[in-house]
Design a protein around this motif. Sequence first.
Motif, PDB file in Angstrom:
ATOM      1  N   ARG A   7       0.842  -1.195   0.000  1.00  0.00           N
ATOM      2  CA  ARG A   7       0.000   0.000   0.000  1.00  0.00           C
ATOM      3  C   ARG A   7       0.874   1.240   0.000  1.00  0.00           C
ATOM      4  O   ARG A   7       2.032   1.194   0.413  1.00  0.00           O
ATOM      5  CB  ARG A   7      -0.916   0.005   1.209  1.00  0.00           C
ATOM      6  N   ASP A   9       0.797   5.232   1.308  1.00  0.00           N
ATOM      7  CA  ASP A   9       0.150   6.201   2.191  1.00  0.00           C
ATOM      8  C   ASP A   9       0.905   7.512   2.106  1.00  0.00           C
ATOM      9  O   ASP A   9       2.141   7.522   2.234  1.00  0.00           O
ATOM     10  CB  ASP A   9       0.193   5.725   3.650  1.00  0.00           C
ATOM     11  N   ARG A  15      -4.519   7.053   0.675  1.00  0.00           N
ATOM     12  CA  ARG A  15      -4.014   5.676   0.688  1.00  0.00           C
ATOM     13  C   ARG A  15      -4.520   4.972  -0.563  1.00  0.00           C
ATOM     14  O   ARG A  15      -5.689   5.087  -0.927  1.00  0.00           O
ATOM     15  CB  ARG A  15      -4.505   4.919   1.915  1.00  0.00           C
ATOM     16  N   ASP A  44       1.192  -4.448   3.204  1.00  0.00           N
ATOM     17  CA  ASP A  44       0.083  -4.269   4.135  1.00  0.00           C
ATOM     18  C   ASP A  44       0.205  -5.344   5.211  1.00  0.00           C
ATOM     19  O   ASP A  44       0.348  -6.510   4.907  1.00  0.00           O
ATOM     20  CB  ASP A  44      -1.249  -4.408   3.391  1.00  0.00           C
TER      21      ASP A  44
END
Length: 106
Positions: A7, A9, A15, A44
Amino acid sequence: MGADYYRADSEDGDRIDDPSEDALFMMISDLNGSDNTFLNVRPDGPAPHWSATVTLVGTVGGNAYEVIRRDTARNEHEVTVSSDIDGIARELTIWMAARDRPGGPV
């Protein structure tokens, strides 16, 4: 539901799960000197063993970005500075594709 692989961010709270090269390009382009100065990419899940951070480090004469890549499983730590957002997004995508994935083979 979380990301399948990794992921991204950003400091401002954006996100994206499993971002494409284009999504990384857009997130890096959105970095600014006031309230969105960095972007983190990592698997993640708890205690990831690799991560990458892109930080806006300068705007005089054009934007400059510091890219830090760490992979503790491979004892890697690399720091580069670039102003080429397209190149940063492409290189991150290639680098992340070579990383171990949660639940996948090591």
